[in-house]
Design an enzyme around this catalytic site. Structure first.
Site, PDB file in Angstrom:
ATOM      1  N   HIS A 109      11.511  -1.024 -12.854  1.00 42.79           N
ATOM      2  CA  HIS A 109      11.678   0.146 -13.627  1.00 42.79           C
ATOM      3  C   HIS A 109      11.168   1.375 -12.709  1.00 42.79           C
ATOM      4  O   HIS A 109       9.993   1.237 -12.496  1.00 42.79           O
ATOM      5  CB  HIS A 109      10.948   0.031 -14.969  1.00 42.79           C
ATOM      6  CG  HIS A 109      11.457   1.275 -15.716  1.00 42.79           C
ATOM      7  ND1 HIS A 109      12.581   1.471 -16.288  1.00 42.79           N
ATOM      8  CD2 HIS A 109      10.570   2.430 -15.918  1.00 42.79           C
ATOM      9  CE1 HIS A 109      12.618   2.829 -17.050  1.00 42.79           C
ATOM     10  NE2 HIS A 109      11.411   3.512 -16.743  1.00 42.79           N
ATOM     11  N   MET A 151      10.988  11.392 -11.048  1.00 40.01           N
ATOM     12  CA  MET A 151      10.339  12.697 -11.817  1.00 40.01           C
ATOM     13  C   MET A 151      10.317  13.488 -10.744  1.00 40.01           C
ATOM     14  O   MET A 151      10.025  13.271  -9.571  1.00 40.01           O
ATOM     15  CB  MET A 151       9.107  12.237 -12.224  1.00 40.01           C
ATOM     16  CG  MET A 151       8.976  11.395 -13.281  1.00 40.01           C
ATOM     17  SD  MET A 151       7.142  10.914 -13.787  1.00 40.01           S
ATOM     18  CE  MET A 151       6.445  10.615 -12.426  1.00 40.01           C
ATOM     19  N   MET A 193       4.753   8.792  14.012  1.00 37.21           N
ATOM     20  CA  MET A 193       4.260   7.809  13.488  1.00 37.21           C
ATOM     21  C   MET A 193       3.223   6.881  14.152  1.00 37.21           C
ATOM     22  O   MET A 193       3.522   6.543  15.178  1.00 37.21           O
ATOM     23  CB  MET A 193       5.314   6.738  13.001  1.00 37.21           C
ATOM     24  CG  MET A 193       6.360   7.490  12.048  1.00 37.21           C
ATOM     25  SD  MET A 193       5.568   7.982  10.359  1.00 37.21           S
ATOM     26  CE  MET A 193       4.917   6.427   9.652  1.00 37.21           C
ATOM     27  N   HIS A 244       8.763  12.988   3.772  1.00 38.64           N
ATOM     28  CA  HIS A 244       8.981  12.433   4.864  1.00 38.64           C
ATOM     29  C   HIS A 244      10.212  11.301   4.479  1.00 38.64           C
ATOM     30  O   HIS A 244       9.992  10.521   3.779  1.00 38.64           O
ATOM     31  CB  HIS A 244       7.894  11.391   5.527  1.00 38.64           C
ATOM     32  CG  HIS A 244       8.104  10.560   6.319  1.00 38.64           C
ATOM     33  ND1 HIS A 244       7.305   9.552   6.595  1.00 38.64           N
ATOM     34  CD2 HIS A 244       9.052  10.371   7.387  1.00 38.64           C
ATOM     35  CE1 HIS A 244       7.693   8.931   7.979  1.00 38.64           C
ATOM     36  NE2 HIS A 244       8.986   9.607   8.085  1.00 38.64           N
ATOM     37  N   ASP A 268       0.949  10.009  10.954  1.00 39.98           N
ATOM     38  CA  ASP A 268       0.938   9.127   9.738  1.00 39.98           C
ATOM     39  C   ASP A 268       0.662   7.764  10.108  1.00 39.98           C
ATOM     40  O   ASP A 268       1.526   7.211  10.830  1.00 39.98           O
ATOM     41  CB  ASP A 268       2.204   9.500   9.041  1.00 39.98           C
ATOM     42  CG  ASP A 268       2.620   8.713   7.816  1.00 39.98           C
ATOM     43  OD1 ASP A 268       1.690   8.088   7.271  1.00 39.98           O
ATOM     44  OD2 ASP A 268       3.674   8.916   7.417  1.00 39.98           O
ATOM     45  N   GLY A 269      -0.256   7.167   9.464  1.00 38.15           N
ATOM     46  CA  GLY A 269      -0.464   5.524   9.464  1.00 38.15           C
ATOM     47  C   GLY A 269      -1.718   5.228   9.972  1.00 38.15           C
ATOM     48  O   GLY A 269      -2.244   5.695  11.170  1.00 38.15           O
ATOM     49  N   GLY A 305       6.979   1.999   6.796  1.00 42.86           N
ATOM     50  CA  GLY A 305       7.212   0.966   5.759  1.00 42.86           C
ATOM     51  C   GLY A 305       6.323   0.800   4.411  1.00 42.86           C
ATOM     52  O   GLY A 305       6.470   0.856   3.345  1.00 42.86           O
ATOM     53  N   PHE A 306       4.866   0.647   4.910  1.00 40.42           N
ATOM     54  CA  PHE A 306       4.032   0.547   3.910  1.00 40.42           C
ATOM     55  C   PHE A 306       2.632   0.991   4.309  1.00 40.42           C
ATOM     56  O   PHE A 306       2.217   1.118   5.648  1.00 40.42           O
ATOM     57  CB  PHE A 306       3.942  -0.956   3.455  1.00 40.42           C
ATOM     58  CG  PHE A 306       3.716  -2.045   4.586  1.00 40.42           C
ATOM     59  CD1 PHE A 306       2.363  -2.156   4.540  1.00 40.42           C
ATOM     60  CD2 PHE A 306       4.698  -2.326   5.158  1.00 40.42           C
ATOM     61  CE1 PHE A 306       2.318  -3.377   5.619  1.00 40.42           C
ATOM     62  CE2 PHE A 306       4.711  -3.497   6.147  1.00 40.42           C
ATOM     63  CZ  PHE A 306       3.372  -3.754   6.505  1.00 40.42           C
ATOM     64  N   GLY A 307       1.649   1.343   3.476  1.00 41.39           N
ATOM     65  CA  GLY A 307       0.283   1.726   3.728  1.00 41.39           C
ATOM     66  C   GLY A 307      -0.600   0.896   4.239  1.00 41.39           C
ATOM     67  O   GLY A 307      -0.219  -0.500   3.983  1.00 41.39           O
ATOM     68  N   GLY A 308      -1.562   1.178   4.741  1.00 38.90           N
ATOM     69  CA  GLY A 308      -2.887   0.134   5.068  1.00 38.90           C
ATOM     70  C   GLY A 308      -2.601  -0.486   6.284  1.00 38.90           C
ATOM     71  O   GLY A 308      -3.419  -1.563   6.506  1.00 38.90           O
ATOM     72  N   SER A 314       7.012  -1.428 -14.870  1.00 40.57           N
ATOM     73  CA  SER A 314       7.306  -0.155 -14.392  1.00 40.57           C
ATOM     74  C   SER A 314       6.490   0.181 -13.174  1.00 40.57           C
ATOM     75  O   SER A 314       5.124   0.172 -13.276  1.00 40.57           O
ATOM     76  CB  SER A 314       6.721   1.059 -15.672  1.00 40.57           C
ATOM     77  OG  SER A 314       6.758   2.019 -14.984  1.00 40.57           O
ATOM     78  N   MET A 349      12.360   8.318   4.896  1.00 39.51           N
ATOM     79  CA  MET A 349      12.530   7.256   5.691  1.00 39.51           C
ATOM     80  C   MET A 349      13.963   6.412   5.483  1.00 39.51           C
ATOM     81  O   MET A 349      13.872   5.442   4.893  1.00 39.51           O
ATOM     82  CB  MET A 349      11.124   6.300   5.463  1.00 39.51           C
ATOM     83  CG  MET A 349      10.137   6.959   5.974  1.00 39.51           C
ATOM     84  SD  MET A 349       8.556   5.958   6.034  1.00 39.51           S
ATOM     85  CE  MET A 349       8.401   5.767   4.183  1.00 39.51           C
ATOM     86  N   ASP A 371      10.740   5.535 -12.614  1.00 42.16           N
ATOM     87  CA  ASP A 371      10.640   6.618 -13.124  1.00 42.16           C
ATOM     88  C   ASP A 371      10.950   7.744 -12.033  1.00 42.16           C
ATOM     89  O   ASP A 371       9.941   7.954 -11.283  1.00 42.16           O
ATOM     90  CB  ASP A 371       9.658   7.053 -13.954  1.00 42.16           C
ATOM     91  CG  ASP A 371       9.398   5.781 -15.305  1.00 42.16           C
ATOM     92  OD1 ASP A 371      10.275   6.139 -16.013  1.00 42.16           O
ATOM     93  OD2 ASP A 371       8.563   5.001 -15.108  1.00 42.16           O
ATOM     94  N   GLY A 412      -3.297   7.760   3.468  1.00 45.77           N
ATOM     95  CA  GLY A 412      -3.120   7.070   2.271  1.00 45.77           C
ATOM     96  C   GLY A 412      -4.377   6.285   1.715  1.00 45.77           C
ATOM     97  O   GLY A 412      -4.913   6.748   1.036  1.00 45.77           O
ATOM     98  N   SER A 413      -4.478   5.191   2.317  1.00 43.78           N
ATOM     99  CA  SER A 413      -5.393   4.249   1.683  1.00 43.78           C
ATOM    100  C   SER A 413      -6.713   4.674   1.986  1.00 43.78           C
ATOM    101  O   SER A 413      -7.535   4.619   1.066  1.00 43.78           O
ATOM    102  CB  SER A 413      -5.213   2.877   2.207  1.00 43.78           C
ATOM    103  OG  SER A 413      -4.834   2.719   3.536  1.00 43.78           O
TER     104      SER A 413
HETATM  105  O1  LIG Z   1       4.723   6.544   5.440  1.00 41.29           O
HETATM  106  C1  LIG Z   1       3.833   5.894   5.407  1.00 41.29           C
HETATM  107  C2  LIG Z   1       4.316   4.399   5.841  1.00 41.29           C
HETATM  108  O2  LIG Z   1       5.675   4.395   6.451  1.00 41.29           O
HETATM  109  C3  LIG Z   1       2.449   6.090   4.850  1.00 41.29           C
HETATM  110  O3  LIG Z   1       2.498   7.502   4.658  1.00 41.29           O
HETATM  111  C4  LIG Z   1       1.494   5.669   6.032  1.00 41.29           C
HETATM  112  O4  LIG Z   1       1.426   4.632   6.258  1.00 41.29           O
HETATM  113  C5  LIG Z   1       0.060   6.078   5.172  1.00 41.29           C
HETATM  114  O5  LIG Z   1      -0.748   4.740   4.643  1.00 41.29           O
HETATM  115  P1  LIG Z   1      -1.935   4.666   5.170  1.00 41.29           P
HETATM  116  O6  LIG Z   1      -2.896   5.763   5.533  1.00 41.29           O
HETATM  117  O7  LIG Z   1      -2.682   3.777   4.268  1.00 41.29           O
HETATM  118  O8  LIG Z   1      -1.854   3.785   6.627  1.00 41.29           O
END
Ligand SMILES: O=C(CO)[C@H](O)[C@H](O)COP(=O)(O)O
Length: 209
Positions: free
Chosen positions: A34, A38, A126, A51, A160-161, A131-134, A9, A53, A36, A182-183
């Site tokens: 899996h 919500m 951006m 956002h 953001d990012g 795509g992904f955090g960190g 999950s 994407m 969920d 995020g991170s």
């Molecule tokens: O939209 C995002 C990636 O596409 C995330 O919101 C963004 O990357 C935030 O993560 P971090 O603060 O860890 O960079």
């Protein structure tokens, strides 16, 4: 005989690294993932800043409105031909429209949407590839923020990012006022302290101007 299907999950995964978590589970032998789905709206009165994407944002306006989204931000790269209609639809469902641009997209591409008769109310610059955090903050994106802030003193400009205590001052002094992190927040020992540092930097920059 029905085959065994092991379905981790994703609700228990690290949401800041969803793509790599999905890849990790498949690599470790998962058959299904899996999901969920919500409605967070049932559990909070907070402004839900969404956002999208996705390549077909129009398909999501109605469901996002019904699910209780507050802001609906789409990407200019996939809405060059229908942004006027999209903004209209977003507003008609009671959401605030925003537009986002990827690092490789020039800021000039979003100016018509801010200057339109029926404009977007937020621009999301951006500061990493979506795509992904960190990922690492891209300071060279701050020229876009400065251009927008100079032209539109009251516009919500979001970044953001890679935002956190070590990068916030650059973004805040360029003129960003909405900070997605995020991170740096979820990974902190004291997330409330990080939120406070981010807010103070934005407010400190605004008070200087
Ligand atoms: O939209 C995002 C990636 O596409 C995330 O919101 C963004 O990357 C935030 O993560 P971090 O603060 O860890 O960079």
């Amino acid at each position: 005989m029905a085959a065994a299907k092991i379905a981790p999950s994703m609700l228990s995964s690290d949401f800041a690294n969803l793509a790599s978590e999905a890849e990790r589970m498949v690599r470790l032998g998962a058959d299904w993932l899996h999901m969920d789905i919500m409605s967070l709206r049932k559990h909070t009165k907070a402004y839900l800043d969404c956002h999208l994407m996705v390549t077909n944002p129009s398909d999501y306006v109605e469901p996002m409105g019904k699910a209780g989204a507050s802001g609906f931000t789409f990407h200019i790269e996939v809405a060059k031909d229908n942004w006027q209609e999209l903004i209209q639809n977003i507003k008609s469902k009671g959401m605030r429209p925003g537009v986002s641009l990827r690092p490789g997209t020039p800021v000039e591409d979003v100016l018509p949407l801010v200057e339109a008769e029926n404009p977007v109310e937020l621009v999301l610059v951006m500061t990493v590839e979506p795509g992904f955090g960190g990922q690492k903050f891209m300071p060279e994106m701050m020229d876009k923020v400065r251009t927008l802030r100079k032209k539109y003193p009251c516009l919500d400009i979001e970044v953001d990012g890679g935002l956190g205590p070590s990068t916030i001052d650059v973004a805040a002094s360029a003129g960003a006022n909405c900070i997605v992190a995020g991170s740096s927040i979820f990974g902190a020992a004291d997330p409330g302290e990080v939120i406070s540092v981010l807010r103070k930097s934005v407010e400190g920059s605004q008070n200087k101007n």
